[in-house]
Design a protein around this motif. Structure first.
Motif, PDB file in Angstrom:
ATOM      1  N   ASP A  81      47.376  43.305  67.565  1.00  0.00           N
ATOM      2  CA  ASP A  81      47.434  44.739  67.851  1.00  0.00           C
ATOM      3  C   ASP A  81      46.048  45.326  68.096  1.00  0.00           C
ATOM      4  OD1 ASP A  81      49.388  43.743  65.774  1.00  0.00           O
ATOM      5  OD2 ASP A  81      50.436  45.570  66.467  1.00  0.00           O
ATOM      6  N   VAL A  82      45.072  44.803  67.376  1.00  0.00           N
ATOM      7  CA  VAL A  82      43.724  45.347  67.465  1.00  0.00           C
ATOM      8  C   VAL A  82      43.116  45.164  68.854  1.00  0.00           C
ATOM      9  CG1 VAL A  82      42.565  43.229  66.695  1.00  0.00           C
ATOM     10  CG2 VAL A  82      41.502  45.460  66.243  1.00  0.00           C
ATOM     11  N   LEU A  83      43.575  44.166  69.589  1.00  0.00           N
ATOM     12  CA  LEU A  83      43.021  43.904  70.917  1.00  0.00           C
ATOM     13  C   LEU A  83      43.285  45.074  71.864  1.00  0.00           C
ATOM     14  CD1 LEU A  83      43.919  40.127  71.430  1.00  0.00           C
ATOM     15  CD2 LEU A  83      41.771  41.118  70.627  1.00  0.00           C
ATOM     16  N   ALA A  84      44.495  45.593  71.829  1.00  0.00           N
ATOM     17  CA  ALA A  84      44.846  46.717  72.698  1.00  0.00           C
ATOM     18  C   ALA A  84      44.104  47.979  72.266  1.00  0.00           C
ATOM     19  CB  ALA A  84      46.350  46.945  72.680  1.00  0.00           C
ATOM     20  N   GLU A  85      43.856  48.110  70.974  1.00  0.00           N
ATOM     21  CA  GLU A  85      43.171  49.298  70.466  1.00  0.00           C
ATOM     22  C   GLU A  85      41.686  49.280  70.791  1.00  0.00           C
ATOM     23  OE1 GLU A  85      43.882  49.496  66.296  1.00  0.00           O
ATOM     24  OE2 GLU A  85      46.062  49.433  66.506  1.00  0.00           O
ATOM     25  N   LYS A  86      41.063  48.112  70.647  1.00  0.00           N
ATOM     26  CA  LYS A  86      39.598  48.024  70.772  1.00  0.00           C
ATOM     27  C   LYS A  86      39.121  47.585  72.164  1.00  0.00           C
ATOM     28  CE  LYS A  86      39.123  49.006  66.415  1.00  0.00           C
ATOM     29  NZ  LYS A  86      38.533  48.098  65.413  1.00  0.00           N
ATOM     30  N   LEU A  87      40.001  46.913  72.918  1.00  0.00           N
ATOM     31  CA  LEU A  87      39.591  46.365  74.228  1.00  0.00           C
ATOM     32  C   LEU A  87      40.541  46.845  75.322  1.00  0.00           C
ATOM     33  CD1 LEU A  87      39.077  42.679  72.984  1.00  0.00           C
ATOM     34  CD2 LEU A  87      37.393  44.538  72.943  1.00  0.00           C
ATOM     35  N   PRO A  88      40.525  48.118  75.649  1.00  0.00           N
ATOM     36  CA  PRO A  88      41.510  48.676  76.576  1.00  0.00           C
ATOM     37  C   PRO A  88      41.428  48.148  78.008  1.00  0.00           C
ATOM     38  CG  PRO A  88      39.779  50.268  76.117  1.00  0.00           C
ATOM     39  CD  PRO A  88      39.571  49.139  75.174  1.00  0.00           C
ATOM     40  N   ASN A  89      40.280  47.609  78.416  1.00  0.00           N
ATOM     41  CA  ASN A  89      40.100  47.142  79.805  1.00  0.00           C
ATOM     42  C   ASN A  89      40.078  45.620  79.925  1.00  0.00           C
ATOM     43  OD1 ASN A  89      39.839  49.705  81.233  1.00  0.00           O
ATOM     44  ND2 ASN A  89      37.957  49.969  80.032  1.00  0.00           N
ATOM     45  N   LEU A  90      40.586  44.930  78.925  1.00  0.00           N
ATOM     46  CA  LEU A  90      40.586  43.469  78.930  1.00  0.00           C
ATOM     47  C   LEU A  90      41.466  42.933  80.066  1.00  0.00           C
ATOM     48  CD1 LEU A  90      39.344  41.212  77.113  1.00  0.00           C
ATOM     49  CD2 LEU A  90      41.583  41.056  76.002  1.00  0.00           C
ATOM     50  N   THR A  91      40.924  41.969  80.830  1.00  0.00           N
ATOM     51  CA  THR A  91      41.678  41.357  81.942  1.00  0.00           C
ATOM     52  C   THR A  91      41.971  39.874  81.698  1.00  0.00           C
ATOM     53  OG1 THR A  91      39.642  40.831  83.147  1.00  0.00           O
ATOM     54  CG2 THR A  91      40.680  42.955  83.642  1.00  0.00           C
ATOM     55  N   HIS A  92      41.118  39.193  80.936  1.00  0.00           N
ATOM     56  CA  HIS A  92      41.293  37.760  80.687  1.00  0.00           C
ATOM     57  C   HIS A  92      41.220  37.488  79.180  1.00  0.00           C
ATOM     58  CE1 HIS A  92      40.235  37.739  84.912  1.00  0.00           C
ATOM     59  NE2 HIS A  92      40.617  36.477  84.996  1.00  0.00           N
ATOM     60  N   LEU A  93      42.251  36.824  78.664  1.00  0.00           N
ATOM     61  CA  LEU A  93      42.298  36.510  77.235  1.00  0.00           C
ATOM     62  C   LEU A  93      42.681  35.052  77.053  1.00  0.00           C
ATOM     63  CD1 LEU A  93      42.303  37.312  74.221  1.00  0.00           C
ATOM     64  CD2 LEU A  93      44.697  38.042  74.510  1.00  0.00           C
ATOM     65  N   ASN A  94      41.821  34.310  76.345  1.00  0.00           N
ATOM     66  CA  ASN A  94      42.077  32.891  76.081  1.00  0.00           C
ATOM     67  C   ASN A  94      42.326  32.709  74.593  1.00  0.00           C
ATOM     68  OD1 ASN A  94      42.141  30.123  75.872  1.00  0.00           O
ATOM     69  ND2 ASN A  94      40.372  29.774  77.202  1.00  0.00           N
ATOM     70  N   LEU A  95      43.592  32.369  74.249  1.00  0.00           N
ATOM     71  CA  LEU A  95      43.984  32.129  72.860  1.00  0.00           C
ATOM     72  C   LEU A  95      44.431  30.682  72.659  1.00  0.00           C
ATOM     73  CD1 LEU A  95      45.975  35.426  72.209  1.00  0.00           C
ATOM     74  CD2 LEU A  95      43.907  34.715  70.996  1.00  0.00           C
ATOM     75  N   SER A  96      44.047  29.788  73.557  1.00  0.00           N
ATOM     76  CA  SER A  96      44.490  28.384  73.469  1.00  0.00           C
ATOM     77  C   SER A  96      43.978  27.734  72.188  1.00  0.00           C
ATOM     78  CB  SER A  96      44.000  27.601  74.689  1.00  0.00           C
ATOM     79  OG  SER A  96      42.588  27.601  74.761  1.00  0.00           O
ATOM     80  N   GLY A  97      44.795  26.830  71.652  1.00  0.00           N
ATOM     81  CA  GLY A  97      44.388  26.097  70.457  1.00  0.00           C
ATOM     82  C   GLY A  97      44.422  26.913  69.183  1.00  0.00           C
ATOM     83  N   ASN A  98      45.232  27.987  69.153  1.00  0.00           N
ATOM     84  CA  ASN A  98      45.384  28.776  67.926  1.00  0.00           C
ATOM     85  C   ASN A  98      46.746  28.496  67.274  1.00  0.00           C
ATOM     86  OD1 ASN A  98      43.075  30.904  67.273  1.00  0.00           O
ATOM     87  ND2 ASN A  98      43.170  30.704  69.500  1.00  0.00           N
ATOM     88  N   LYS A  99      47.115  29.299  66.283  1.00  0.00           N
ATOM     89  CA  LYS A  99      48.322  29.052  65.481  1.00  0.00           C
ATOM     90  C   LYS A  99      49.472  29.989  65.844  1.00  0.00           C
ATOM     91  CE  LYS A  99      46.009  26.027  63.046  1.00  0.00           C
ATOM     92  NZ  LYS A  99      46.306  24.580  63.151  1.00  0.00           N
ATOM     93  N   LEU A 100      49.556  30.350  67.104  1.00  0.00           N
ATOM     94  CA  LEU A 100      50.612  31.260  67.556  1.00  0.00           C
ATOM     95  C   LEU A 100      51.903  30.473  67.759  1.00  0.00           C
ATOM     96  CD1 LEU A 100      48.393  33.172  70.127  1.00  0.00           C
ATOM     97  CD2 LEU A 100      49.059  33.968  67.846  1.00  0.00           C
ATOM     98  N   LYS A 101      52.983  30.924  67.066  1.00  0.00           N
ATOM     99  CA  LYS A 101      54.225  30.156  67.076  1.00  0.00           C
ATOM    100  C   LYS A 101      55.375  30.854  67.789  1.00  0.00           C
ATOM    101  CE  LYS A 101      53.178  27.889  62.665  1.00  0.00           C
ATOM    102  NZ  LYS A 101      53.666  27.640  61.273  1.00  0.00           N
ATOM    103  N   ASP A 102      55.391  32.180  67.767  1.00  0.00           N
ATOM    104  CA  ASP A 102      56.546  32.910  68.279  1.00  0.00           C
ATOM    105  C   ASP A 102      56.151  33.855  69.413  1.00  0.00           C
ATOM    106  OD1 ASP A 102      58.234  31.798  66.269  1.00  0.00           O
ATOM    107  OD2 ASP A 102      57.399  33.261  64.839  1.00  0.00           O
TER     108      ASP A 102
END
Length: 264
Positions: A81-102
């Protein structure tokens, strides 16, 4: 090296507002949180936090100009949630190799209206049935997921990414192509000029050689003609001498007969 010290070294006597790119890969985070990064980095456009042991991004400061965030190979399992709050102009996000399951953990990314590329490679969520269809449906603003669009077309390396100088790679490539084309044209023109000069020189040399050959041929012909004339004259003289000798022989015989008669 911990994150605070690494940020201090990366500044290199610059102020945070001067920094547009910050790479903190492989440093140590304290308790799995971002530390030492402040909202003073007002012009930051690229931030890389690969393999720093992050569990949470809750301490991320507000970075309005940030466009690309690298968070691969950490231990993040949620709290996006914090990403949308703090980085409103983000265009590229790399979350590979994390613990995201759902898929549900990605729902907060719907608020990132400018998000164009999302990478979840090597996350457990990628093993779900209809994973790609579900993510594209959840985040309709996405163009690329794990480097491919909805039609499985691969993203180009320069597709909208921002380099360290804040200049699009596409512009750099176009400039390089124009320079290469100009250089190739100039080089081709020089080669053509050199070839033309060589051809002209070659023709002149051929003309000179052919002229010399003609003179030599003429000279040789002249010498041969002179020799032929001399030989013809010698033959004429020889034939004339022979003819005169044949004519004299009968006269000489008559003279001899007259002399004999006189003696009688």
């Amino acid at each position: 090296m911990d994150m605070k010290k690494r940020i201090h070294l990366e500044l290199r006597n610059r102020t945070p507002s001067d920094v547009r790119e910050l790479v903190l890969d492989n440093c140590r985070s304290v308790e799995g949180k971002i530390e030492g990064l402040t909202a003073e980095f007002v012009n930051l456009e690229f931030l890389s936090l690969i393999n720093v042991g992050l569990i949470s991004v809750s301490n991320l400061p507000k970075l309005v100009k940030l466009k690309k965030l690298e968070l691969s190979d950490n231990r993040i399992s949620g709290g996006l949630d914090v990403l949308a709050e703090k980085l409103p102009n983000l265009t590229h996000l790399n979350l590979s190799g994390n613990k995201l399951k759902d898929i549900s953990t990605l729902e907060p990314l719907k608020k990132l209206d400018n998000l164009k590329s999302l990478d979840l490679f090597n996350c457990e969520v990628t093993n779900l049935n209809d994973y790609r269809e579900s993510v594209f449906k959840l985040l309709p603003q996405l163009t690329y997921l794990d480097g491919y669009d909805m039609e499985d077309r691969e993203a180009s390396d320069s597709d909208g990414e921002v380099d360290g100088d804040g200049v699009d790679d596409d512009e750099d490539e176009e400039g390089e192509e124009e320079e290469d084309e100009d250089g190739e044209e100039d080089f081709d023109e020089e080669e053509d000029d050199e070839e033309d000069e060589e051809e002209v020189e070659g023709e002149e040399d051929d003309d000179e050689v052919s002229g010399d050959d003609e003179e030599e041929d003429l000279a040789q012909d002249g010498e041969v003609d002179d020799e032929d004339e001399d030989e013809d004259e010698d033959e004429d003289e020889a034939e004339t001498g022979k003819g005169e000798k044949r004519k004299r022989d009968p006269e000489d015989e008559d003279d001899d007969d007259d002399d004999d008669e006189d003696d009688d």
